[in-house]
Design a protein around this motif. Sequence first.
Motif, PDB file in Angstrom:
ATOM      1  N   MET A   1       0.847  -1.198   0.000  1.00 41.58           N
ATOM      2  CA  MET A   1       0.000   0.000   0.000  1.00 41.58           C
ATOM      3  C   MET A   1       0.880   1.245   0.000  1.00 41.58           C
ATOM      4  O   MET A   1       1.915   1.291   0.660  1.00 41.58           O
ATOM      5  CB  MET A   1      -0.900   0.015   1.224  1.00 41.58           C
ATOM      6  CG  MET A   1      -1.859  -1.116   1.291  1.00 41.58           C
ATOM      7  SD  MET A   1      -2.810  -0.977   2.807  1.00 41.58           S
ATOM      8  CE  MET A   1      -3.350  -2.640   2.990  1.00 41.58           C
ATOM      9  N   ASP A   2       0.454   2.258  -0.743  1.00 41.76           N
ATOM     10  CA  ASP A   2       1.250   3.476  -0.888  1.00 41.76           C
ATOM     11  C   ASP A   2       1.539   4.156   0.442  1.00 41.76           C
ATOM     12  O   ASP A   2       2.653   4.632   0.675  1.00 41.76           O
ATOM     13  CB  ASP A   2       0.535   4.469  -1.810  1.00 41.76           C
ATOM     14  CG  ASP A   2       0.588   4.036  -3.261  1.00 41.76           C
ATOM     15  OD1 ASP A   2       1.558   3.359  -3.632  1.00 41.76           O
ATOM     16  OD2 ASP A   2      -0.337   4.390  -4.007  1.00 41.76           O
ATOM     17  N   ARG A   3       0.561   4.225   1.299  1.00 36.94           N
ATOM     18  CA  ARG A   3       0.716   4.948   2.571  1.00 36.94           C
ATOM     19  C   ARG A   3       1.837   4.357   3.419  1.00 36.94           C
ATOM     20  O   ARG A   3       2.692   5.074   3.945  1.00 36.94           O
ATOM     21  CB  ARG A   3      -0.594   4.911   3.333  1.00 36.94           C
ATOM     22  CG  ARG A   3      -0.508   5.568   4.676  1.00 36.94           C
ATOM     23  CD  ARG A   3      -1.867   5.563   5.371  1.00 36.94           C
ATOM     24  NE  ARG A   3      -1.804   6.347   6.575  1.00 36.94           N
ATOM     25  CZ  ARG A   3      -1.798   5.816   7.784  1.00 36.94           C
ATOM     26  NH1 ARG A   3      -1.868   4.518   7.932  1.00 36.94           N
ATOM     27  NH2 ARG A   3      -1.734   6.588   8.837  1.00 36.94           N
ATOM     28  N   HIS A   4       1.863   3.037   3.538  1.00 39.18           N
ATOM     29  CA  HIS A   4       2.871   2.393   4.376  1.00 39.18           C
ATOM     30  C   HIS A   4       4.240   2.407   3.701  1.00 39.18           C
ATOM     31  O   HIS A   4       5.262   2.508   4.369  1.00 39.18           O
ATOM     32  CB  HIS A   4       2.445   0.973   4.718  1.00 39.18           C
ATOM     33  CG  HIS A   4       1.164   0.907   5.466  1.00 39.18           C
ATOM     34  ND1 HIS A   4       0.972   1.538   6.673  1.00 39.18           N
ATOM     35  CD2 HIS A   4      -0.013   0.309   5.172  1.00 39.18           C
ATOM     36  CE1 HIS A   4      -0.258   1.319   7.092  1.00 39.18           C
ATOM     37  NE2 HIS A   4      -0.878   0.582   6.192  1.00 39.18           N
ATOM     38  N   TRP A   5       4.263   2.295   2.374  1.00 39.97           N
ATOM     39  CA  TRP A   5       5.527   2.344   1.658  1.00 39.97           C
ATOM     40  C   TRP A   5       6.176   3.722   1.804  1.00 39.97           C
ATOM     41  O   TRP A   5       7.372   3.828   2.056  1.00 39.97           O
ATOM     42  CB  TRP A   5       5.310   2.007   0.186  1.00 39.97           C
ATOM     43  CG  TRP A   5       6.570   2.024  -0.604  1.00 39.97           C
ATOM     44  CD1 TRP A   5       7.024   3.023  -1.405  1.00 39.97           C
ATOM     45  CD2 TRP A   5       7.568   0.998  -0.657  1.00 39.97           C
ATOM     46  NE1 TRP A   5       8.221   2.692  -1.955  1.00 39.97           N
ATOM     47  CE2 TRP A   5       8.584   1.443  -1.508  1.00 39.97           C
ATOM     48  CE3 TRP A   5       7.689  -0.253  -0.060  1.00 39.97           C
ATOM     49  CZ2 TRP A   5       9.711   0.686  -1.789  1.00 39.97           C
ATOM     50  CZ3 TRP A   5       8.814  -1.009  -0.338  1.00 39.97           C
ATOM     51  CH2 TRP A   5       9.801  -0.542  -1.187  1.00 39.97           C
ATOM     52  N   LYS A   6       5.369   4.776   1.663  1.00 45.38           N
ATOM     53  CA  LYS A   6       5.909   6.130   1.804  1.00 45.38           C
ATOM     54  C   LYS A   6       6.355   6.420   3.229  1.00 45.38           C
ATOM     55  O   LYS A   6       7.320   7.142   3.444  1.00 45.38           O
ATOM     56  CB  LYS A   6       4.879   7.156   1.348  1.00 45.38           C
ATOM     57  CG  LYS A   6       4.703   7.177  -0.147  1.00 45.38           C
ATOM     58  CD  LYS A   6       3.644   8.165  -0.567  1.00 45.38           C
ATOM     59  CE  LYS A   6       3.424   8.074  -2.073  1.00 45.38           C
ATOM     60  NZ  LYS A   6       2.357   8.957  -2.514  1.00 45.38           N
ATOM     61  N   ALA A   7       5.663   5.859   4.202  1.00 52.39           N
ATOM     62  CA  ALA A   7       6.072   6.057   5.592  1.00 52.39           C
ATOM     63  C   ALA A   7       7.395   5.359   5.882  1.00 52.39           C
ATOM     64  O   ALA A   7       8.179   5.828   6.707  1.00 52.39           O
ATOM     65  CB  ALA A   7       4.996   5.537   6.536  1.00 52.39           C
ATOM     66  N   LEU A   8       7.668   4.269   5.184  1.00 48.59           N
ATOM     67  CA  LEU A   8       8.888   3.525   5.435  1.00 48.59           C
ATOM     68  C   LEU A   8      10.084   4.071   4.669  1.00 48.59           C
ATOM     69  O   LEU A   8      11.139   4.312   5.250  1.00 48.59           O
ATOM     70  CB  LEU A   8       8.693   2.046   5.094  1.00 48.59           C
ATOM     71  CG  LEU A   8       9.893   1.150   5.341  1.00 48.59           C
ATOM     72  CD1 LEU A   8      10.125   1.019   6.839  1.00 48.59           C
ATOM     73  CD2 LEU A   8       9.692  -0.194   4.709  1.00 48.59           C
ATOM     74  N   VAL A   9       9.925   4.292   3.358  1.00 43.49           N
ATOM     75  CA  VAL A   9      11.087   4.662   2.544  1.00 43.49           C
ATOM     76  C   VAL A   9      10.996   6.044   1.928  1.00 43.49           C
ATOM     77  O   VAL A   9      11.966   6.510   1.348  1.00 43.49           O
ATOM     78  CB  VAL A   9      11.339   3.625   1.428  1.00 43.49           C
ATOM     79  CG1 VAL A   9      11.701   2.300   2.008  1.00 43.49           C
ATOM     80  CG2 VAL A   9      10.156   3.521   0.514  1.00 43.49           C
ATOM     81  N   GLY A  10       9.868   6.673   2.007  1.00 45.21           N
ATOM     82  CA  GLY A  10       9.719   7.988   1.381  1.00 45.21           C
ATOM     83  C   GLY A  10       9.094   7.871   0.005  1.00 45.21           C
ATOM     84  O   GLY A  10       8.947   6.793  -0.551  1.00 45.21           O
TER      85      GLY A  10
ATOM     86  N   TRP B   1       2.624   1.270  16.015  1.00 43.17           N
ATOM     87  CA  TRP B   1       3.723   1.669  16.882  1.00 43.17           C
ATOM     88  C   TRP B   1       4.821   2.391  16.097  1.00 43.17           C
ATOM     89  O   TRP B   1       5.355   3.378  16.552  1.00 43.17           O
ATOM     90  CB  TRP B   1       4.285   0.413  17.559  1.00 43.17           C
ATOM     91  CG  TRP B   1       5.536   0.631  18.320  1.00 43.17           C
ATOM     92  CD1 TRP B   1       5.704   1.433  19.417  1.00 43.17           C
ATOM     93  CD2 TRP B   1       6.807   0.030  18.068  1.00 43.17           C
ATOM     94  NE1 TRP B   1       6.990   1.348  19.853  1.00 43.17           N
ATOM     95  CE2 TRP B   1       7.688   0.510  19.035  1.00 43.17           C
ATOM     96  CE3 TRP B   1       7.258  -0.863  17.110  1.00 43.17           C
ATOM     97  CZ2 TRP B   1       9.019   0.107  19.079  1.00 43.17           C
ATOM     98  CZ3 TRP B   1       8.581  -1.257  17.161  1.00 43.17           C
ATOM     99  CH2 TRP B   1       9.430  -0.774  18.132  1.00 43.17           C
ATOM    100  N   ARG B   2       5.116   1.933  14.890  1.00 47.05           N
ATOM    101  CA  ARG B   2       6.197   2.502  14.099  1.00 47.05           C
ATOM    102  C   ARG B   2       5.775   3.711  13.271  1.00 47.05           C
ATOM    103  O   ARG B   2       6.618   4.345  12.668  1.00 47.05           O
ATOM    104  CB  ARG B   2       6.781   1.447  13.145  1.00 47.05           C
ATOM    105  CG  ARG B   2       7.479   0.324  13.829  1.00 47.05           C
ATOM    106  CD  ARG B   2       8.711   0.753  14.539  1.00 47.05           C
ATOM    107  NE  ARG B   2       9.631   1.377  13.605  1.00 47.05           N
ATOM    108  CZ  ARG B   2      10.628   2.146  13.944  1.00 47.05           C
ATOM    109  NH1 ARG B   2      10.850   2.421  15.195  1.00 47.05           N
ATOM    110  NH2 ARG B   2      11.423   2.665  13.048  1.00 47.05           N
ATOM    111  N   ASP B   3       4.523   4.044  13.226  1.00 50.95           N
ATOM    112  CA  ASP B   3       4.041   5.132  12.376  1.00 50.95           C
ATOM    113  C   ASP B   3       4.133   6.488  13.068  1.00 50.95           C
ATOM    114  O   ASP B   3       3.587   7.462  12.582  1.00 50.95           O
ATOM    115  CB  ASP B   3       2.612   4.860  11.926  1.00 50.95           C
ATOM    116  CG  ASP B   3       2.240   5.701  10.725  1.00 50.95           C
ATOM    117  OD1 ASP B   3       3.141   6.038   9.945  1.00 50.95           O
ATOM    118  OD2 ASP B   3       1.062   6.018  10.581  1.00 50.95           O
ATOM    119  N   ARG B   4       4.815   6.582  14.169  1.00 55.92           N
ATOM    120  CA  ARG B   4       4.954   7.845  14.871  1.00 55.92           C
ATOM    121  C   ARG B   4       6.016   8.684  14.178  1.00 55.92           C
ATOM    122  O   ARG B   4       7.212   8.456  14.318  1.00 55.92           O
ATOM    123  CB  ARG B   4       5.373   7.611  16.320  1.00 55.92           C
ATOM    124  CG  ARG B   4       4.426   6.748  17.087  1.00 55.92           C
ATOM    125  CD  ARG B   4       3.383   7.621  17.764  1.00 55.92           C
ATOM    126  NE  ARG B   4       2.636   6.899  18.769  1.00 55.92           N
ATOM    127  CZ  ARG B   4       1.535   6.226  18.533  1.00 55.92           C
ATOM    128  NH1 ARG B   4       1.091   6.125  17.317  1.00 55.92           N
ATOM    129  NH2 ARG B   4       0.884   5.649  19.507  1.00 55.92           N
TER     130      ARG B   4
END
Length: 92
Positions: free
Chosen positions: A23-32, A87-90
Amino acid sequence: MSWPLLAAAIALYLAWGCAALAMDRHWKALVGSAARHPVRRLRWLAAALAALAAGLCLWRDGAAFGLLLWSGLLCVSVWMVVLTLAWRDRRP
């Protein structure tokens, strides 16, 4: 706990993690947003890991209890991924 059960639990956790990263949202949160997003590969990897986990559960306990065990692990692992992402999305 036997090794096939532990391997199935880890495979399902990784499968849901790959499904979430597709999913785009989680990918962008992880790597930009600048990085290339391998959606198709992540989905195939998630399906392969889930199939591997199902095979391990079926091999360990047979068809009847193996499917029940796999579906139970499926529910537990998705909640673990949800809690990990929460937890990691902060972000600051």
